[in-house]
Write a protein that holds these residues in place. Structure first.
Motif, PDB file in Angstrom:
ATOM      1  N   ALA A  48     -49.807 -48.866  96.908  1.00 13.69           N
ATOM      2  CA  ALA A  48     -50.725 -48.592  95.799  1.00 13.69           C
ATOM      3  C   ALA A  48     -50.266 -49.319  94.534  1.00 13.69           C
ATOM      4  O   ALA A  48     -51.077 -49.867  93.789  1.00 13.69           O
ATOM      5  CB  ALA A  48     -50.812 -47.087  95.563  1.00 13.69           C
ATOM      6  N   THR A  74     -57.889 -40.655 101.018  1.00 16.04           N
ATOM      7  CA  THR A  74     -57.262 -41.840 100.429  1.00 16.04           C
ATOM      8  C   THR A  74     -55.975 -41.421  99.721  1.00 16.04           C
ATOM      9  O   THR A  74     -55.630 -40.240  99.692  1.00 16.04           O
ATOM     10  CB  THR A  74     -58.197 -42.534  99.415  1.00 16.04           C
ATOM     11  N   LYS A  76     -55.713 -41.164  96.765  1.00 13.37           N
ATOM     12  CA  LYS A  76     -56.073 -40.469  95.528  1.00 13.37           C
ATOM     13  C   LYS A  76     -56.854 -39.185  95.747  1.00 13.37           C
ATOM     14  O   LYS A  76     -56.813 -38.289  94.928  1.00 13.37           O
ATOM     15  CB  LYS A  76     -56.948 -41.379  94.660  1.00 13.37           C
ATOM     16  N   LEU A  95     -64.846 -46.297  97.666  1.00 17.07           N
ATOM     17  CA  LEU A  95     -63.461 -46.640  97.315  1.00 17.07           C
ATOM     18  C   LEU A  95     -63.395 -47.387  95.989  1.00 17.07           C
ATOM     19  O   LEU A  95     -64.207 -48.273  95.724  1.00 17.07           O
ATOM     20  CB  LEU A  95     -62.834 -47.528  98.398  1.00 17.07           C
ATOM     21  N   GLU A 128     -57.774 -48.688  96.158  1.00 14.95           N
ATOM     22  CA  GLU A 128     -57.647 -47.377  96.819  1.00 14.95           C
ATOM     23  C   GLU A 128     -57.429 -47.595  98.321  1.00 14.95           C
ATOM     24  O   GLU A 128     -58.056 -48.455  98.924  1.00 14.95           O
ATOM     25  CB  GLU A 128     -58.910 -46.551  96.561  1.00 14.95           C
TER      26      GLU A 128
END
Lengths: 159, 263
Positions: free
Chosen positions: B16, B133, B135, B152, B156
Motif C-alpha cells: 500500500a 480491501t 481499507k 476501488l 487500493e
C-alpha cells in the motif's frame, strides 16, 4: 533505471542474472542465458510457444517479469532430455511426426510433461483441455494428442 | 514497454505504501497487465508486484460459513481448493483461459480489472460476495461500476473476497473459442432468501444482475421459469463475435442451462 539482481534455479542449476524491470523471463532466458528453446510467438500469452514450468506450474514466460523469478525454480525445454537421452515425450513426438515447422514444439513438450507428472493417465479430452493454451498452426493437433497419449501409456507400462 | 521501476513487497502494508507513489500500479498475475504494458497502453512509474504477499493467498472458510479467497490466489488454486465448499466457483476458476493463465492470474487481479467478458465478476456479483480491501469492505452490488470500472480507489488492494456459499449454483459460459473469454456467461446462485443471477460478457456496462430472471427463479427454481425470457438487447455488446440481439438471446439460453446444471 537500475538493473535487478535475480537468483533462480534454472533446470536444476542455481543461476544469477541482471535484468531490467521491463524484461520478461522469456527475454532473459533467450537473450541473456542463451536458452533459446523457448520461443516468442505472440508475446501476449495466447500461443504457448514460451511455455515453461515455474515452481512446478506451467506458465507463459512472456507474461512473467524476470524479476518475479527471484528465488524460484524454472524448468525449460533445455532441461527435458538427459544429455543425449531424449525424454519419452520427445521420442514419441518424433515417432508420431507430431510436428512440422517445430516452433510450437518446445512449449507443447513442456506443457505435456507437466500434465503427465500430474496425471499419468489422462483421457484424450484431458490432454486436449490441458494443451488448450498451446497453439500449433501446422499439425491440426491430432498427431500431438496421439503422441502424448502414447507416451503416457508407455510411461505407465515402464513404471 | 515503457520503463518502470519494480518492487515486490512481502506485506500488504508495504504494498500500500509503494502504491502511494504517483502512477504506481499493482501487478497481480500480469495476464492482462503485461500484454497491456507491451502494447504501451499503460505507463506506470512503478509496478508493485503482489506475488510475494503470503497473507493474501489461499482459500479458507470463515466462522459464518463463507468461503474466503485471498486476493492473490490464482485461478488454479481456487479450482482445486474451493471444490469441496463451493463447487460452482471452483468450476468457474478451472475454466478460465488455459492452464498457464490459471497458474498466474489471480481473483484480485480479475475483479480489479473488471473486464466485461471476464468470468469472476459474475461469481462475485451472483454470490453477493464482499470484496475486502486494505481499507474497507465493499458489497459486490456496490463494487462493479461499469466497463473496467470498480469502486476501488487509486492504489487500493483487494486482499480477500468473501463468498456466502449458496444452496445451489452453476456458472455456464458460451465461450469465444479463441480467447476462451465469455461471449456470454451466466452465474446462477440459489440462497435461502432468493436467487441471484449475474451476467458477464454481454453488456456494454460490464457484469450485471438480471433481476427479471431472479424474480422468476425465486418463485420457481427451474429452467422452465425462464422460458421465452431474455434481457433487452439495448446496451448489449455488438462485435464481430455476435450482435446485441444474439447476445441477449444467449443470456436466456445460458441462464436456463445454468439453472438446469445447478447443484
Amino acid at each position: 533505471m537500475s538493473q535487478i539482481h535475480v537468483t533462480a534455479t534454472i533446470n536444476g542449476d542455481e543461476t544469477e542474472f541482471l535484468c531490467d524491470p521491463t524484461e520478461t523471463l522469456l527475454d532473459v532466458l533467450r537473450d541473456h542465458l542463451d536458452l533459446t528453446g523457448s520461443k516468442e510467438g505472440c508475446g501476449s500469452g495466447d500461443c504457448g510457444a514460451c511455455s515453461i514450468i515455474l515452481d512446478g506450474r506451467l506458465v507463459c514466460s512472456c507474461l512473467v517479469l524476470a524479476a518475479e523469478a527471484e528465488g524460484r525454480s524454472v524448468e525449460t525445454i533445455e532441461g527435458m532430455a538427459e544429455g543425449d537421452k531424449l525424454h519419452p515425450l520427445q521420442e514419441k513426438f518424433i515417432e508420431h511426426a507430431a510436428l512440422q515447422c517445430g516452433i510450437c514444439t518446445p512449449g507443447i513438450l513442456v506443457a505435456a510433461k507437466n500434465l503427465l507428472e500430474r496425471n499419468p493417465n489422462p483421457s484424450e479430452e484431458e490432454v486436449r483441455y490441458w494443451l488448450a493454451g498451446n497453439l500449433c498452426r501446422c499439425t491440426g493437433y491430432d498427431k500431438i494428442i496421439r503422441a502424448v497419449m502414447d507416451t503416457a501409456a508407455e510411461m505407465r507400462g515402464a513404471a | 514497454m515503457y520503463a518502470f521501476e519494480f518492487e515486490r513487497p512481502s506485506t500488504v502494508a508495504d504494498a500500500a505504501k509503494a502504491l502511494g507513489e504517483e502512477d504506481a500500479q499493482a501487478l497481480g498475475g500480469g495476464q492482462t497487465l503485461i500484454p497491456t504494458l507491451k502494447q504501451r497502453l499503460a505507463m506506470p512509474s512503478k509496478l508493485v508486484s503482489l506475488s510475494g504477499i503470503a497473507e493474501i493467498k489461499g482459500v479458507c472458510k470463515a466462522d459464518d460459513g463463507a468461503l474466503c479467497v485471498g486476493g492473490g490466489t490464482t485461478h488454479a488454486t481456487v479450482a482445486s481448493e474451493a471444490k469441496a465448499d463451493y463447487p460452482a466457483l471452483a468450476a468457474l476458476a478451472g475454466n478460465i483461459g488455459d492452464p498457464a493463465v490459471r497458474n498466474r492470474g489471480t481473483i484480485g487481479g480479475s475483479i480489479a480489472n473488471n473486464d466485461p467478458a471476464a468470468c469472476y465478476p459474475s461469481a462475485v456479483l451472483a454470490s453477493g460476495a464482499t470484496v475486502v480491501t486494505n481499507k474497507r469492505e465493499i458489497a459486490a452490488d456496490d463494487y462493479f461500476q461499469g466497463l473496467f470500472e470498480t469502486a476501488l480507489d487509486e492504489g487500493e488492494i483487494v486482499t480477500e473476497v468473501r463468498f456466502p456459499v449458496p444452496e445451489k449454483a452453476s456458472y455456464q459460459k458460451f465461450e469465444q473459442p479463441a480467447s476462451r473469454f465469455a461471449l456470454v456467461g451466466v452465474f446462477v446462485a440459489k440462497y435461502a432468501d432468493g436467487v441471484r443471477v449475474a451476467v458477464t460478457g454481454a453488456s456494454e456496462s460490464g457484469v450485471f444482475r438480471w433481476s427479471e430472471a431472479e424474480a422468476a427463479l425465486s418463485s420457481n427454481f427451474a429452467p422452465e421459469a425462464l422460458d421465452g425470457m431474455a434481457p433487452p438487447a439495448d446496451g448489449m455488446i455488438s462485435d464481430l463475435h455476435g450482435s446485441a440481439d444474439y447476445r441477449a438471446h444467449l443470456v436466456g439460453v445460458i441462464a436456463r442451462r445454468a439453472v438446469a446444471a445447478a447443484s
